[in-house]
Design an enzyme around this catalytic site. Structure first.
Site, short mmCIF file in Angstrom:
data_model
loop_
_atom_site.label_atom_id
_atom_site.label_comp_id
_atom_site.label_asym_id
_atom_site.label_seq_id
_atom_site.Cartn_x
_atom_site.Cartn_y
_atom_site.Cartn_z
N HIS A 1 0.85 -1.20 0.00
CA HIS A 1 0.00 0.00 0.00
C HIS A 1 0.88 1.23 0.00
O HIS A 1 1.95 1.24 0.61
CB HIS A 1 -0.91 0.01 1.24
CG HIS A 1 -2.07 0.93 1.11
ND1 HIS A 1 -1.97 2.27 1.42
CD2 HIS A 1 -3.32 0.71 0.67
CE1 HIS A 1 -3.14 2.84 1.18
NE2 HIS A 1 -3.98 1.92 0.72
N ASP B 1 -7.86 -5.42 0.02
CA ASP B 1 -8.43 -6.24 -1.05
C ASP B 1 -8.05 -7.71 -0.96
O ASP B 1 -8.44 -8.50 -1.82
CB ASP B 1 -7.98 -5.69 -2.42
CG ASP B 1 -8.58 -4.32 -2.70
OD1 ASP B 1 -9.60 -3.99 -2.06
OD2 ASP B 1 -8.03 -3.58 -3.53
N1 ACO Z 1 4.20 -7.69 -4.08
C1 ACO Z 1 5.55 -7.70 -4.22
N2 ACO Z 1 6.30 -6.58 -4.19
C2 ACO Z 1 5.68 -5.40 -4.00
C3 ACO Z 1 4.28 -5.33 -3.82
C4 ACO Z 1 3.53 -6.53 -3.87
N3 ACO Z 1 2.20 -6.52 -3.73
N4 ACO Z 1 3.92 -4.04 -3.67
C5 ACO Z 1 5.05 -3.33 -3.72
N5 ACO Z 1 6.10 -4.14 -3.93
C6 ACO Z 1 7.53 -3.76 -4.02
C7 ACO Z 1 7.86 -3.18 -5.37
O1 ACO Z 1 8.28 -4.16 -6.28
C8 ACO Z 1 8.97 -2.21 -4.99
O2 ACO Z 1 10.14 -2.95 -4.80
P1 ACO Z 1 11.57 -2.31 -5.18
O3 ACO Z 1 11.73 -1.10 -4.30
O4 ACO Z 1 12.54 -3.41 -4.87
O5 ACO Z 1 11.50 -1.96 -6.63
C9 ACO Z 1 8.55 -1.69 -3.63
O6 ACO Z 1 7.73 -2.71 -3.07
C10 ACO Z 1 7.77 -0.40 -3.67
O7 ACO Z 1 6.70 -0.58 -4.59
P2 ACO Z 1 5.96 0.61 -5.32
O8 ACO Z 1 5.31 0.09 -6.56
O9 ACO Z 1 6.89 1.77 -5.47
O10 ACO Z 1 4.88 0.99 -4.24
P3 ACO Z 1 3.62 1.90 -4.50
O11 ACO Z 1 3.33 2.62 -3.26
O12 ACO Z 1 3.85 2.74 -5.71
O13 ACO Z 1 2.48 0.85 -4.87
C11 ACO Z 1 0.67 -0.64 -4.72
C12 ACO Z 1 1.42 0.52 -4.04
C13 ACO Z 1 0.29 -0.24 -6.14
C14 ACO Z 1 -0.61 -0.89 -3.93
C15 ACO Z 1 1.57 -1.89 -4.71
O14 ACO Z 1 1.87 -2.27 -3.39
C16 ACO Z 1 0.95 -3.06 -5.47
O15 ACO Z 1 1.14 -3.16 -6.67
N6 ACO Z 1 0.21 -3.98 -4.77
C17 ACO Z 1 -0.44 -5.10 -5.44
C18 ACO Z 1 -1.78 -4.67 -6.01
C19 ACO Z 1 -2.79 -4.40 -4.93
O16 ACO Z 1 -2.97 -5.19 -4.01
N7 ACO Z 1 -3.50 -3.28 -5.05
C20 ACO Z 1 -4.52 -2.88 -4.10
C21 ACO Z 1 -4.04 -1.76 -3.25
S1 ACO Z 1 -5.23 -1.31 -2.01
C22 ACO Z 1 -6.38 -0.42 -2.83
O17 ACO Z 1 -6.14 0.22 -3.78
C23 ACO Z 1 -7.74 -0.49 -2.37
#
Ligand code: ACO
Length: 399
Positions: free
Chosen positions: A278, A335
């Site tokens: 998140h 979610d």
């Molecule tokens: N699984 C594995 N790795 C992850 C995940 C995940 N679910 N989420 C983030 N990371 C990692 C990224 O690969 C990144 O790693 P790095 O620094 O080594 O490159 C690091 O964590 C930071 O990730 P970002 O994408 O920069 O984080 P951001 O805050 O932009 O993204 C998001 C948040 C989009 C929710 C992300 O965690 C994600 O894609 N989650 C999976 C999809 C999901 O569950 N979405 C629902 C969110 S809740 C909602 O909207 C109601």
């Protein structure tokens, strides 16, 4: 000489060294002040208008929470009754909207159907030209009331079932389940949906709320803003993650396969764990804790597929929470568990993003109303890194 922090001659916000500050994805940027919602992302606390989400989940109902979010205070009994009655009066869909629902191809994603019909409703709303506060409230109540009907009718039309008229003796959650399934829900099912609607009603400046507010900030109309919110919700980095989390559990198939699936897909970094991570929470999402408990109860009471989903999800979560993901602050989000609760209500996964929208329309509305009270068009910048003053070469002279 040290440079000031603030806009330079290009209007770019610069830091002390004069370098433009680029916040990719607007991470940590505050676009305004707000009194609607506070997320404490480090300790996993969430407040709607100052009230803890756990208290609202325990004591409130969707209608009361919606009133709280939109009007800024908990209603008196009379205010709540009036608000609930108003919602009940607005549930019916006009025939023209039903005709549109029937025209849309049956394999269209339900969230896209919702987006389309909400857009259509904007063209026939009797208050469509009314920009007053009262006019906006009337439109909001109309839409909050009609969204469940759109979702239920989408399901019934694609399954060639007769359409069920809304029942004014039922509350918002009960009536939705009644229109969807064609029979009155048990009180436990209605309570589970009501709880889910409270948990999904609002979440500060998330992508869909921001999209809605950006649109509203141009002084566009309420429906356009909500359509924008639905469009942003549809992506699986946001609201569609509920559907993708269920697909993920299906792909894993059995609890025995969880570890292999996690090691090969997630630990190698090939893919993301859906329902984890998140932008704001760097710990367990408090809404996910409530959904987890609800999913556990549903699995215990129902068995079958619900139990299988629960067992896969539980094992996957245990492994993920013991892995290096938590070192990056990646924990369970809202979610992850909610789909299992929706599944236990007999609703097919393709509809879960629409259930999110059915609740979140309240949060979008609250933010739109709050922002435009003291409006400023939202217009950030890109830090331009391309060339300028390039010589134009006529098409026939290009190599
Ligand atoms: N699984 C594995 N790795 C992850 C995940 C995940 N679910 N989420 C983030 N990371 C990692 C990224 O690969 C990144 O790693 P790095 O620094 O080594 O490159 C690091 O964590 C930071 O990730 P970002 O994408 O920069 O984080 P951001 O805050 O932009 O993204 C998001 C948040 C989009 C929710 C992300 O965690 C994600 O894609 N989650 C999976 C999809 C999901 O569950 N979405 C629902 C969110 S809740 C909602 O909207 C109601």
């Amino acid at each position: 000489m040290a440079r000031k922090v603030g806009p330079d001659e290009q209007g770019w916000c610069v830091d002390v060294s004069g370098e433009p500050i680029v916040n990719k994805g607007l991470r940590n940027v505050c676009v305004d002040e707000s009194k609607i919602c506070f997320i404490d992302g480090s300790s996993g606390r969430l407040f709607y208008r100052g009230y803890r989400i756990e208290d609202l989940a325990k004591y409130s109902c969707f209608e009361e929470t919606a009133y709280l979010l939109i009007y800024g205070k908990l209603p008196t009994r009379e205010e709540l009754n009036n608000f609930s009655d108003h919602l009940k009066e607005e549930r019916e869909l006009p025939d023209s909207a039903i005709r549109i629902l029937k025209l849309i191809q049956k394999d269209t994603n339900p969230i896209e159907v919702l987006r389309t019909v909400v857009s259509f409703l904007g063209t026939i709303d009797p208050d469509k030209h009314d920009r007053s506060r009262e006019g906006r409230h009337r439109k909001a109540i109309r839409l909050i009331a009609k969204i469940p009907t759109i979702i239920a009718y989408t399901y019934r039309i694609r399954n060639e079932l007769e359409l069920i008229s809304p029942d004014p003796t039922l509350n918002h959650a009960e009536n939705f389940l009644y229109m969807f399934h064609g029979e009155k829900p048990s009180s436990s099912s209605a309570k589970e949906l009501d709880l889910a609607l409270i948990l999904y009603a609002e979440h500060e400046n998330n992508a869909s709320a921001f999209a809605a507010v950006v649109i509203a900030s141009t002084l566009s109309d309420y429906y356009s803003a909500i359509v924008g919110g639905i469009g942003a919700l549809r992506g699986f980095l946001h609201g569609y993650a509920i559907v993708e989390a269920m697909n993920q559990f299906d792909e894993i198939g059995t609890p025995d396969n969880v570890e292999k699936w996690f090691n090969e897909g997630i630990l190698t970094g090939r893919r993301r764990l859906i329902g984890f991570g998140h932008r704001v929470y760097k710990t367990y999402d408090p809404r996910a804790k409530i959904f987890r408990e609800c999913a556990r109860k549903c699995a215990k009471e129902n068995g079958g597929n619900i139990r299988k989903y629960y067992e896969i999800a539980k094992k996957l979560e245990d492994i993920a929470l013991a892995s290096k993901l938590t070192e990056k602050g990646i924990y369970t989000n809202v979610d992850y568990w909610s789909g299992i609760v929706f599944y236990s209500l007999g609703i097919p996964p393709a509809f879960y993003c629409t259930l999110f929208a059915m609740a979140r329309v309240v949060g979008w509305t609250a933010h739109i109303l709050e922002y435009i009270e003291n409006n400023k068009i939202i217009r950030p910048r890109y830090y331009y890194k391309g060339e300028i003053e390039k010589k134009y070469i006529p098409i026939d002279e290009r190599g």
